[in-house]
Design an enzyme around this catalytic site. Structure first.
Site, short mmCIF file in Angstrom:
data_model
loop_
_atom_site.label_atom_id
_atom_site.label_comp_id
_atom_site.label_asym_id
_atom_site.label_seq_id
_atom_site.Cartn_x
_atom_site.Cartn_y
_atom_site.Cartn_z
N HIS A 13 -7.10 -4.61 -3.33
CA HIS A 13 -6.24 -3.82 -2.45
C HIS A 13 -6.82 -3.73 -1.05
O HIS A 13 -8.03 -3.90 -0.83
CB HIS A 13 -6.03 -2.42 -3.03
CG HIS A 13 -7.31 -1.63 -3.14
ND1 HIS A 13 -7.93 -1.05 -2.04
CD2 HIS A 13 -8.08 -1.34 -4.21
CE1 HIS A 13 -9.03 -0.43 -2.44
NE2 HIS A 13 -9.15 -0.59 -3.75
N GLU A 99 -9.61 0.50 -12.07
CA GLU A 99 -11.02 0.47 -11.65
C GLU A 99 -11.91 1.15 -12.69
O GLU A 99 -11.44 1.90 -13.56
CB GLU A 99 -11.16 1.17 -10.29
CG GLU A 99 -12.56 1.15 -9.68
CD GLU A 99 -13.15 -0.24 -9.48
OE1 GLU A 99 -13.43 -0.90 -10.51
OE2 GLU A 99 -13.35 -0.66 -8.33
#
Length: 272
Positions: A13, A99
């Protein structure tokens, strides 16, 4: 040989306030900065319009972390595509590629984590290594490795299917810094292999919802015990593929998103 080798394109990202400051960002759901937005708009233009590194008609699936920063990045990167092109790409939100769960270390900087662990009497014999030691009240490296191994198995299974059907297949994965570096390491079969034996390893977790993606039950998985020494900055892109057009030979595509025309490909004997 007439069909291009399947690829897995990993995309971290764009910039967030915490990726800029270096704070560990796992479950905290923060958006991209304005710089991050512009960064990923430019990336999309480069990939699909200016340099045309990717053929949108070859993208079969996008797997994404559920976090806002990853899903926002998808929208920005795909902006140059037409509505028809976007409609043909299945986007799957997959909890397995979120994550690392940092636990007590969420929002901290590395030197703060080291200080915290020292205050708790840890790391007396050797310094903290997240790839080996994991996170207090977060995930161990085994837990992280297991869920990323599951995601890889599903993607490689799809690639195998598409290759047999003669379908060009670029599968994109939008996720995070630790997750994608770990993902790439496991793609190359780094780390150690472990048999699924304990209940948490054998449980069938529904990390995504899509009937077109078969669930692959693992008998064994891999996890890291040391830093793979891969770098992937916010907004970075990497390309994973296969040697000799063989799904059983995962490899790194050093040329990145650029695809060599089939007539220009050099031939390498197996093992080379």
């Amino acid at each position: 040989m007439g069909v291009v080798t399947p690829r897995c394109i990993i995309v971290r990202h764009g910039q967030t306030a915490w990726s800029k400051s270096g704070q560990y960002t796992g479950s905290t759901d923060i958006p991209l900065t304005e710089f991050g937005v512009q960064q990923m708009l430019k990336t999309g233009e480069s990939l699909f319009r200016n340099n045309q590194f990717l053929n949108p008609d070859h993208i079969t699936y996008i797997f994404t972390s559920p976090r806002t920063r990853a899903r926002q990045t998808i929208e920005l990167v795909l902006k140059p595509l037409t509505e028809e092109q976007r409609s043909k790409i299945r986007v799957i939100v997959d909890e397995d590629i979120r994550e690392w769960e940092y636990g007590d270390y969420e929002g901290l900087l590395t030197h703060e984590i080291i200080k915290l662990r020292k205050s708790r009497g840890l790391d007396v014999e050797k310094p903290w290594n997240i790839w080996r030691d994991g996170c207090e009240n977060g995930e161990t490296t085994q837990e992280f490795g297991l869920r990323l191994s599951r995601a890889i198995a599903r993607i490689q299974n799809l690639h195998r299917k598409h290759q047999k059907e003669g379908i060009p297949s670029d599968i994109m994965v939008f996720a995070h810094g630790h997750a994608l570096r770990y993902f790439a390491a496991l793609w190359f079969k780094l780390g150690v292999e472990k048999k699924c034996e304990e209940d948490w390893e054998l449980s069938d977790l529904e990390s995504y919802e899509d009937e077109t993606v078969p669930y692959v039950k693992l008998e064994k998985y891999r996890h890291l015990i040391d830093n793979p020494n891969f770098l992937l900055d916010a907004g970075g892109i990497g390309v994973l593929s296969y040697s000799h057009h063989n799904i059983d030979e995962p490899a790194l595509a050093l040329a990145g998103p650029y695809l060599t025309p089939a007539e220009e490909e050099s031939y390498h004997e197996p093992g080379n």
